[in-house]
Write a protein that holds these residues in place. Structure first.
Motif, PDB file in Angstrom:
ATOM      1  N   LEU A  21       0.848  -1.190   0.000  1.00 41.61           N
ATOM      2  CA  LEU A  21       0.000   0.000   0.000  1.00 41.61           C
ATOM      3  C   LEU A  21       0.882   1.237   0.000  1.00 41.61           C
ATOM      4  O   LEU A  21       1.902   1.283   0.693  1.00 41.61           O
ATOM      5  CB  LEU A  21      -0.916   0.017   1.227  1.00 41.61           C
ATOM      6  N   SER A  22       0.464   2.243  -0.750  1.00 39.67           N
ATOM      7  CA  SER A  22       1.185   3.511  -0.755  1.00 39.67           C
ATOM      8  C   SER A  22       0.840   4.292   0.515  1.00 39.67           C
ATOM      9  O   SER A  22      -0.169   4.012   1.178  1.00 39.67           O
ATOM     10  CB  SER A  22       0.795   4.322  -1.985  1.00 39.67           C
ATOM     11  N   PRO A  23       1.666   5.277   0.883  1.00 41.27           N
ATOM     12  CA  PRO A  23       1.328   6.098   2.056  1.00 41.27           C
ATOM     13  C   PRO A  23      -0.047   6.743   1.949  1.00 41.27           C
ATOM     14  O   PRO A  23      -0.769   6.853   2.956  1.00 41.27           O
ATOM     15  CB  PRO A  23       2.442   7.136   2.084  1.00 41.27           C
ATOM     16  N   GLY A  24      -0.441   7.166   0.749  1.00 40.74           N
ATOM     17  CA  GLY A  24      -1.768   7.751   0.578  1.00 40.74           C
ATOM     18  C   GLY A  24      -2.871   6.750   0.840  1.00 40.74           C
ATOM     19  O   GLY A  24      -3.891   7.078   1.469  1.00 40.74           O
ATOM     20  N   GLU A  25      -2.692   5.507   0.391  1.00 41.35           N
ATOM     21  CA  GLU A  25      -3.697   4.473   0.637  1.00 41.35           C
ATOM     22  C   GLU A  25      -3.764   4.118   2.117  1.00 41.35           C
ATOM     23  O   GLU A  25      -4.845   3.845   2.652  1.00 41.35           O
ATOM     24  CB  GLU A  25      -3.374   3.238  -0.201  1.00 41.35           C
ATOM     25  N   VAL A  26      -2.608   4.128   2.777  1.00 38.41           N
ATOM     26  CA  VAL A  26      -2.595   3.854   4.221  1.00 38.41           C
ATOM     27  C   VAL A  26      -3.357   4.933   4.972  1.00 38.41           C
ATOM     28  O   VAL A  26      -4.206   4.639   5.841  1.00 38.41           O
ATOM     29  CB  VAL A  26      -1.143   3.746   4.733  1.00 38.41           C
ATOM     30  N   MET A  27      -3.082   6.189   4.679  1.00 36.88           N
ATOM     31  CA  MET A  27      -3.757   7.279   5.371  1.00 36.88           C
ATOM     32  C   MET A  27      -5.245   7.283   5.065  1.00 36.88           C
ATOM     33  O   MET A  27      -6.074   7.564   5.943  1.00 36.88           O
ATOM     34  CB  MET A  27      -3.129   8.606   4.974  1.00 36.88           C
ATOM     35  N   ALA A  28      -5.619   6.958   3.823  1.00 39.04           N
ATOM     36  CA  ALA A  28      -7.039   6.902   3.479  1.00 39.04           C
ATOM     37  C   ALA A  28      -7.746   5.811   4.262  1.00 39.04           C
ATOM     38  O   ALA A  28      -8.868   6.000   4.744  1.00 39.04           O
ATOM     39  CB  ALA A  28      -7.198   6.676   1.973  1.00 39.04           C
ATOM     40  N   ALA A  29      -7.096   4.670   4.417  1.00 42.01           N
ATOM     41  CA  ALA A  29      -7.704   3.573   5.181  1.00 42.01           C
ATOM     42  C   ALA A  29      -7.834   3.940   6.659  1.00 42.01           C
ATOM     43  O   ALA A  29      -8.843   3.635   7.306  1.00 42.01           O
ATOM     44  CB  ALA A  29      -6.870   2.303   5.020  1.00 42.01           C
ATOM     45  N   VAL A  30      -6.829   4.613   7.203  1.00 39.29           N
ATOM     46  CA  VAL A  30      -6.887   5.022   8.611  1.00 39.29           C
ATOM     47  C   VAL A  30      -8.002   6.033   8.838  1.00 39.29           C
ATOM     48  O   VAL A  30      -8.689   6.011   9.875  1.00 39.29           O
ATOM     49  CB  VAL A  30      -5.523   5.592   9.054  1.00 39.29           C
ATOM     50  N   MET A  31      -8.214   6.929   7.873  1.00 44.87           N
ATOM     51  CA  MET A  31      -9.247   7.952   8.002  1.00 44.87           C
ATOM     52  C   MET A  31     -10.646   7.424   7.685  1.00 44.87           C
ATOM     53  O   MET A  31     -11.626   8.172   7.791  1.00 44.87           O
ATOM     54  CB  MET A  31      -8.937   9.121   7.073  1.00 44.87           C
ATOM     55  N   GLY A  33     -11.598   5.956   4.710  1.00 44.71           N
ATOM     56  CA  GLY A  33     -11.924   5.935   3.300  1.00 44.71           C
ATOM     57  C   GLY A  33     -11.193   4.820   2.578  1.00 44.71           C
ATOM     58  O   GLY A  33     -10.731   3.859   3.194  1.00 44.71           O
ATOM     59  N   GLY A  34     -11.072   4.941   1.271  1.00 48.34           N
ATOM     60  CA  GLY A  34     -10.361   3.949   0.491  1.00 48.34           C
ATOM     61  C   GLY A  34     -11.183   2.696   0.243  1.00 48.34           C
ATOM     62  O   GLY A  34     -12.374   2.614   0.561  1.00 48.34           O
ATOM     63  N   GLU A  35     -10.537   1.695  -0.334  1.00 45.45           N
ATOM     64  CA  GLU A  35     -11.211   0.445  -0.649  1.00 45.45           C
ATOM     65  C   GLU A  35     -11.489  -0.357   0.625  1.00 45.45           C
ATOM     66  O   GLU A  35     -10.710  -0.303   1.581  1.00 45.45           O
ATOM     67  CB  GLU A  35     -10.353  -0.378  -1.603  1.00 45.45           C
ATOM     68  N   PRO A  36     -12.577  -1.121   0.639  1.00 52.03           N
ATOM     69  CA  PRO A  36     -12.892  -1.937   1.827  1.00 52.03           C
ATOM     70  C   PRO A  36     -11.782  -2.917   2.184  1.00 52.03           C
ATOM     71  O   PRO A  36     -11.513  -3.158   3.368  1.00 52.03           O
ATOM     72  CB  PRO A  36     -14.181  -2.645   1.430  1.00 52.03           C
ATOM     73  N   LEU A  37     -11.127  -3.514   1.164  1.00 58.23           N
ATOM     74  CA  LEU A  37     -10.034  -4.454   1.439  1.00 58.23           C
ATOM     75  C   LEU A  37      -8.891  -3.762   2.153  1.00 58.23           C
ATOM     76  O   LEU A  37      -8.334  -4.292   3.130  1.00 58.23           O
ATOM     77  CB  LEU A  37      -9.543  -5.076   0.129  1.00 58.23           C
ATOM     78  N   HIS A  38      -8.536  -2.563   1.705  1.00 63.30           N
ATOM     79  CA  HIS A  38      -7.464  -1.816   2.357  1.00 63.30           C
ATOM     80  C   HIS A  38      -7.849  -1.442   3.780  1.00 63.30           C
ATOM     81  O   HIS A  38      -7.005  -1.487   4.692  1.00 63.30           O
ATOM     82  CB  HIS A  38      -7.146  -0.559   1.546  1.00 63.30           C
ATOM     83  N   THR A  40      -9.842  -3.063   5.838  1.00 60.24           N
ATOM     84  CA  THR A  40      -9.729  -4.256   6.682  1.00 60.24           C
ATOM     85  C   THR A  40      -8.272  -4.621   6.923  1.00 60.24           C
ATOM     86  O   THR A  40      -7.867  -4.943   8.050  1.00 60.24           O
ATOM     87  CB  THR A  40     -10.463  -5.441   6.030  1.00 60.24           C
ATOM     88  N   LEU A  41      -7.469  -4.560   5.860  1.00 60.69           N
ATOM     89  CA  LEU A  41      -6.068  -4.940   5.962  1.00 60.69           C
ATOM     90  C   LEU A  41      -5.305  -4.035   6.927  1.00 60.69           C
ATOM     91  O   LEU A  41      -4.502  -4.511   7.750  1.00 60.69           O
ATOM     92  CB  LEU A  41      -5.426  -4.876   4.573  1.00 60.69           C
ATOM     93  N   VAL A  42      -5.592  -2.740   6.877  1.00 67.50           N
ATOM     94  CA  VAL A  42      -4.857  -1.791   7.706  1.00 67.50           C
ATOM     95  C   VAL A  42      -5.356  -1.801   9.147  1.00 67.50           C
ATOM     96  O   VAL A  42      -4.584  -1.982  10.092  1.00 67.50           O
ATOM     97  CB  VAL A  42      -4.952  -0.377   7.105  1.00 67.50           C
ATOM     98  N   LEU A  43      -6.658  -1.603   9.323  1.00 68.94           N
ATOM     99  CA  LEU A  43      -7.185  -1.394  10.672  1.00 68.94           C
ATOM    100  C   LEU A  43      -7.304  -2.670  11.491  1.00 68.94           C
ATOM    101  O   LEU A  43      -7.206  -2.621  12.728  1.00 68.94           O
ATOM    102  CB  LEU A  43      -8.554  -0.709  10.590  1.00 68.94           C
TER     103      LEU A  43
END
Length: 313
Positions: A21-31, A33-38, A40-43
């Motif tokens: 995951l790119s830093p932008g995708e990581v931050m989007a998942a934390v906030m 947003g982003g894709e549902p898979l991301h 779940t994977l991050v949080l």
């Protein structure tokens, strides 16, 4: 700067894996947003593990810094002095008995406190301790805890043995929740900062500290109990991980001096950053297999320990 390094290390850790995951995708998942898979994977998978690694590294580094102030010895740390071994024995006893997570934590704290009292009692003897005497006592007590752990592994049920072995090598992947360790790390930094000046004086010796108005005995007991609690929490979070409490405080003293008001918060940040990076390396070095993070810290810590021992001759 250390806070930025820690944040970057956590972003790198969360973004590294079988699905990058790119830093932008990581931050989007934390906030949120982003894709549902991301999301779940991050949080649910990567972020709790990363936070557990950060908290464990910070706890071990602060515990090591406190022990080095108390003993005025740069070679002191919870692993070398047997605190990690005592906490491991206490935790494994509770695990073998099938007790709850809370009891495991309490048992680990009791084991770390017992190890602390045992090392200091034996090293003190009928006189005062010396750095070399205390270090040798800690090594012997740590070896004794290792023998007890080996006995417990020999009599443990076969189905529990693989998990116990990985836990003893230090493995963040089995960490249940990072929040107790994170809260304790934050509270410890808040509590030790007001006594930073007293710790600076104590580092010069108990007699000088007493002459300058420091109430030495309660301060020493505070360090005993704090180091035991920090070590026990780190052990119950991620197993037995060595050398973080040795390497990080020493390197920071070379960079920042010996002011504990700077060293202790810096240890929390630098220790957490180091263990996050070590855990990231443990996950990717032989991917898709994973190494226990304790293996990485040992490979870093053993040469450093030997170098410090050589310099202290």
């Amino acid at each position: 700067m250390l806070a930025c390094a820690g944040l970057l290390a956590m972003v790198l850790s969360v973004g590294t894996g079988s699905v990058s995951l790119s830093p932008g995708e990581v931050m989007a998942a934390v906030m949120g947003g982003g894709e549902p898979l991301h999301h779940t994977l991050v949080l649910e998978l990567r972020l709790p593990r990363t936070l557990a690694a950060f908290a464990t590294g910070g706890l071990l580094a602060v515990a090591g810094a406190l022990m080095q102030v108390l003993l005025r010895n740069p070679l002191a740390d919870p692993y070398v002095l047997g605190l990690s071994g005592g906490a491991s024995v206490g935790a494994l006893l509770a695990m073998l008995a099938g007790l709850t997570t809370l009891v495991v934590s309490v048992s680990a704290f009791g084991g770390a406190l017992l190890a602390t009292l045992l090392v200091f009692g034996l090293a003190h003897g009928t006189g005062s301790w010396t750095p070399s005497r205390l270090l040798l006592t800690g090594v012997v007590v740590a070896a004794g805890w290792g023998a007890v752990i080996t006995l417990m592994l020999a009599i443990a049920p076969a189905q529990r043995l693989p998990g116990m072995l990985y836990w003893l090598m230090g493995d963040v992947s089995y960490a249940r929740s990072p929040w107790p360790a994170m809260v304790l790390l934050f509270l410890t930094c808040l509590l030790v900062l007001p006594v930073g000046r007293s710790l600076n004086v104590l580092a010069r010796g108990p007699m000088q500290a007493a002459a300058l108005g420091v109430n030495v005995r309660p301060l020493e007991w505070m360090i005993y109990l704090s180091a035991s609690l920090l070590t026990a929490t780190a052990v119950t979070t991620a197993g037995s991980i060595g050398f973080v409490g040795l390497v990080v405080p020493h390197m920071l003293r070379l960079l920042l001096g010996n002011d504990q008001r700077l060293i202790l918060p810096a240890c929390a940040l630098a220790g957490g950053t180091l263990l996050v990076l070590a855990d990231t390396l443990a996950r990717v070095v032989i991917a898709p297999e994973q190494l226990p993070v304790g293996v990485i810290t040992a490979l870093l810590g053993v040469p450093t320990f030997l170098y410090l021992l050589y310099r202290s001759r």
